[in-house]
Design a protein around this motif. Structure first.
Motif, mmCIF file in Angstrom:
data_model
loop_
_atom_site.group_PDB
_atom_site.id
_atom_site.type_symbol
_atom_site.label_atom_id
_atom_site.label_comp_id
_atom_site.label_asym_id
_atom_site.label_seq_id
_atom_site.Cartn_x
_atom_site.Cartn_y
_atom_site.Cartn_z
ATOM 1 N N MET A 3 50.959 72.464 -7.700
ATOM 2 C CA MET A 3 50.245 71.286 -6.757
ATOM 3 C C MET A 3 50.465 71.857 -5.129
ATOM 4 S SD MET A 3 52.629 67.812 -5.536
ATOM 5 C CE MET A 3 53.424 67.747 -7.348
ATOM 6 N N SER A 4 49.190 71.644 -4.652
ATOM 7 C CA SER A 4 48.979 72.120 -3.213
ATOM 8 C C SER A 4 48.766 71.128 -2.067
ATOM 9 C CB SER A 4 47.776 72.832 -3.396
ATOM 10 O OG SER A 4 47.115 73.497 -2.288
ATOM 11 N N ILE A 5 49.226 71.554 -1.026
ATOM 12 C CA ILE A 5 49.163 70.539 0.292
ATOM 13 C C ILE A 5 47.459 70.089 0.591
ATOM 14 C CG2 ILE A 5 51.166 71.315 1.257
ATOM 15 C CD1 ILE A 5 49.266 72.714 3.423
ATOM 16 N N THR A 6 46.634 70.791 -0.319
ATOM 17 C CA THR A 6 45.294 70.580 -0.025
ATOM 18 C C THR A 6 44.661 69.750 -1.051
ATOM 19 O OG1 THR A 6 44.442 72.398 -1.297
ATOM 20 C CG2 THR A 6 44.774 72.812 1.065
ATOM 21 N N GLU A 7 45.653 69.374 -2.069
ATOM 22 C CA GLU A 7 45.328 68.123 -3.165
ATOM 23 C C GLU A 7 45.326 66.776 -2.609
ATOM 24 O OE1 GLU A 7 47.149 68.731 -7.105
ATOM 25 O OE2 GLU A 7 47.072 70.781 -6.490
ATOM 26 N N PRO A 8 44.459 66.049 -2.715
ATOM 27 C CA PRO A 8 44.547 64.742 -2.628
ATOM 28 C C PRO A 8 45.825 63.905 -3.171
ATOM 29 C CG PRO A 8 42.453 64.914 -3.698
ATOM 30 C CD PRO A 8 43.166 65.981 -3.856
ATOM 31 N N LEU A 9 46.393 62.752 -2.478
ATOM 32 C CA LEU A 9 47.565 62.177 -2.993
ATOM 33 C C LEU A 9 47.299 60.896 -2.920
ATOM 34 C CD1 LEU A 9 50.678 62.482 -3.571
ATOM 35 C CD2 LEU A 9 50.876 62.030 -0.775
ATOM 36 N N SER A 10 47.584 60.086 -3.979
ATOM 37 C CA SER A 10 47.378 58.677 -4.150
ATOM 38 C C SER A 10 48.599 57.881 -4.108
ATOM 39 C CB SER A 10 46.769 58.299 -5.556
ATOM 40 O OG SER A 10 45.523 58.767 -5.359
ATOM 41 N N ILE A 11 48.729 56.812 -3.279
ATOM 42 C CA ILE A 11 49.875 56.232 -3.109
ATOM 43 C C ILE A 11 49.356 54.753 -3.251
ATOM 44 C CG2 ILE A 11 51.978 55.401 -1.476
ATOM 45 C CD1 ILE A 11 51.524 58.220 -0.090
ATOM 46 N N GLY A 12 50.055 53.875 -4.099
ATOM 47 C CA GLY A 12 49.231 52.345 -4.370
ATOM 48 C C GLY A 12 47.822 52.553 -4.526
ATOM 49 N N GLY A 13 47.142 51.905 -3.649
ATOM 50 C CA GLY A 13 45.760 51.842 -3.747
ATOM 51 C C GLY A 13 45.047 52.829 -2.610
ATOM 52 N N VAL A 14 45.789 53.491 -1.981
ATOM 53 C CA VAL A 14 45.367 54.450 -0.868
ATOM 54 C C VAL A 14 45.467 55.968 -1.239
ATOM 55 C CG1 VAL A 14 45.670 55.233 1.715
ATOM 56 C CG2 VAL A 14 46.038 52.999 0.763
ATOM 57 N N THR A 15 44.177 56.653 -1.199
ATOM 58 C CA THR A 15 44.114 58.149 -1.548
ATOM 59 C C THR A 15 43.950 58.925 -0.243
ATOM 60 O OG1 THR A 15 43.291 57.406 -3.795
ATOM 61 C CG2 THR A 15 43.027 59.877 -2.782
ATOM 62 N N THR A 16 44.843 59.901 0.085
ATOM 63 C CA THR A 16 44.629 60.747 1.225
ATOM 64 C C THR A 16 43.792 62.037 0.822
ATOM 65 O OG1 THR A 16 46.837 61.934 0.928
ATOM 66 C CG2 THR A 16 46.833 59.858 2.108
#
Length: 78
Positions: free
Chosen positions: A1-14
């Motif tokens: 896992m890298s800090i440049t990968e997207p992250l999904s929290i509920g319905g929101v993806t960063t």
């Protein structure tokens, strides 16, 4: 896992895993825009008292202003 990968929290993806922490007196809109330019995946507003939000005080409006900002933004309520 890298800090440049997207992250999904509920319905929101960063777009990445770099977040600006909520900083009272610091995380105003100009600062959030600056941090966003450096590709932060999620930015937080300053802490806003929920009672002030209910009464729509000028200070709470200023702290929670997100007009024109792009991407995920969170408002920290106290």
């Amino acid at each position: 896992m890298s800090i440049t990968e997207p992250l999904s929290i509920g319905g929101v993806t960063t777009p990445n895993r770099v977040f600006l922490a909520p900083l009272s007196g610091v995380s105003d809109q100009p600062f959030r825009r600056l941090v966003r330019r450096y590709n932060a995946g999620l930015v937080f507003s300053e802490m806003v008292a929920s009672r002030e939000m209910l009464h729509k005080s000028r200070q709470s409006e200023r702290k929670s202003r997100i007009f024109g900002e792009i991407g995920p933004i969170a408002v920290q309520l106290a």
